[in-house]
Design a protein around this motif. Structure first.
Motif, PDB file in Angstrom:
ATOM      1  N   ALA A 172      -7.110   0.613   4.228  1.00 53.53           N
ATOM      2  CA  ALA A 172      -7.484   0.187   2.865  1.00 53.53           C
ATOM      3  C   ALA A 172      -8.775  -0.277   2.664  1.00 53.53           C
ATOM      4  N   GLU A 174      -6.871  -4.867  -3.660  1.00 54.20           N
ATOM      5  CA  GLU A 174      -5.459  -4.634  -3.590  1.00 54.20           C
ATOM      6  C   GLU A 174      -4.964  -3.884  -2.316  1.00 54.20           C
ATOM      7  N   GLU A 175      -5.489  -3.031  -2.030  1.00 50.43           N
ATOM      8  CA  GLU A 175      -5.062  -2.217  -0.631  1.00 50.43           C
ATOM      9  C   GLU A 175      -5.142  -3.353   0.621  1.00 50.43           C
ATOM     10  N   SER A 204      -2.544  -4.770   3.119  1.00 51.62           N
ATOM     11  CA  SER A 204      -2.586  -4.800   4.494  1.00 51.62           C
ATOM     12  C   SER A 204      -2.163  -6.026   5.268  1.00 51.62           C
TER      13      SER A 204
END
Length: 408
Positions: free
Chosen positions: A359, A363-364, A368
């Motif tokens: 990530a 947002e990623e 995670s």
């Protein structure tokens, strides 16, 4: 059933007749867990789901039949190797489903209505229903509240039992409700349901008709409705904003805490349930947490992290994670050791926070972190399912009951 309590409570208030199909037990890779429900009213309107689509049509017809004849039925659905087009679960699992009519005038309606009202209001309550056993008891229900009291949901005065989970009093003179069988059965089921409620768990229990191992065996489904678990995000940064959105998607009650008022604002975190402008460790000292609470420390600043984690790692919460590079992690651990945090306590810390997804964006990174929280909650490994030989679902709490057929 309590998972669709808000809609069903409206149906009760509108005086609608309906039937509700509830997942009682599952086996194998079934898509929905015990307590998931589908309801159908007298006009044919349907809400909810019991299988994600595999057997909804057949369950819908069972609900329509229950509305007609007023009889409950416990039915099993599973995948059939002999007939791939038969009604069953294409995922290969097995589910047992209890279909109960809830019509105006049905004896079970008052207690179910009381349970739906409590759940819709966000109150902690457990609804216990007999799903198999002697015919005259099947379908009867008991509502257990967070304080250990229990009642039959009647409209004329509420709580008829006052047995507490800790062995409190029992007013036999005024008691009229519950399962209408041996008084000890109500006391025992209330105590067991209270334990389910404390854990926020839904599942089945086996018990004798007289409240012990005596008498005909009963299977009781206990559905727990509890307030949303808490997610507390420390550090009002851009990663926190993304994590708040993911936390709300996972049905957490999300709090953002930061000592800096210029960053901890409603404008920056419009989806947060609560924003606390306070030193993180002081807020954690005064707020309520429980065994479902998750704590996400995104400040990666020693003056905030060390006193906060020193406290957090000694609390009975579900998850403690802290953001930072591997160098930050090692330095933070040394600082925590210096203030007396033990190796056993440090072993609880998820740091660097999150699963390895590669990530980069907020947002990623939030995804995670959320993935690690779910894996910790459900007992998942975090490895890809492709090529793995682990169960897809890790939280099976009971084996499927046998098919009962039609019951009164």
């Amino acid at each position: 059933m309590l998972d669709i309590a808000e809609e069903l409570n409206r149906w009760v208030e509108q005086g609608r007749d309906f039937a509700v199909a509830t997942v009682v037990a599952v086996g194998g890779s079934a898509p929905r867990r015990p307590g998931a429900a589908l309801a159908v009213d007298a006009d044919g309107t349907a809400i909810g789901s019991v299988s994600g689509g595999c057997v909804e049509g057949a369950v819908y017809e069972l609900c329509r039949q229950a509305l007609e004849d007023g009889e409950a039925v416990l039915e099993r659905f599973g995948y059939s190797d002999d007939d791939a087009f038969a009604v069953g679960l294409t995922c290969g699992g097995i589910i047992d489903i209890l279909v109960t009519p809830v019509r105006v005038g049905d004896p079970v309606r008052p207690v179910i209505a009381a349970g739906l009202k409590a759940a819709a209001a966000g109150e902690a309550a457990a609804l216990a229903r007999i799903v198999s056993g002697p015919t005259h008891l099947v379908g009867r229900a008991l509502l257990v509240r967070a304080d250990g009291s229990y009642d039959n949901g009647s409209h004329d005065g509420g709580c008829h039992g006052s047995g507490s989970r800790g062995g409190g009093s029992y007013d036999s003179g005024s008691y009229r409700g519950g399962f209408g069988a041996h008084p000890e059965l109500d006391r025992t089921v209330a105590a067991e349901a209270g334990a389910f409620l404390d854990a926020g768990r839904t599942g089945t229990l086996e018990i004798g008709e007289q409240g012990s191992r005596c008498g005909a065996p009963l299977t009781v489904l206990v559905e727990s409705s509890v307030p949303a678990p808490r997610m507390i995000v420390f550090g009002a940064i851009d990663f926190a904003s993304a994590l708040v959105r993911v936390g709300k998607f996972l049905d957490y009650h999300v709090t953002v805490c930061d000592a800096r008022p210029v960053f901890a604002t409603r404008a920056r975190f419009p989806e947060a349930d609560e924003i606390a402008v306070e030193w993180p460790h002081r807020y954690l000292e005064r707020t309520e947490v429980d065994a479902r609470t998750v704590l996400c420390v995104l400040t990666h600043d020693a003056k905030f992290d060390v006193p906060l984690l020193q406290l957090a790692l000694r609390l009975p919460v579900a998850y403690v994670g802290a953001m930072g590079s591997r160098r930050t992690h090692l330095d933070r651990n040394d600082r925590l050791r210096e203030v007396g945090v033990t190796e056993l306590e440090l072993a609880r810390l998820r740091s660097p926070i999150g699963l390895d997804l590669g990530a980069r964006t907020p947002e990623e990174t939030a995804l995670s972190i959320a993935a690690e929280i779910v894996a910790a909650r459900r007992g998942g490994s975090g490895v890809p399912l492709t090529g793995a030989h682990t169960p897809i679902h890790h939280d099976v709490t009971s084996a499927p009951a046998g098919r009962i057929g039609s019951v009164a």
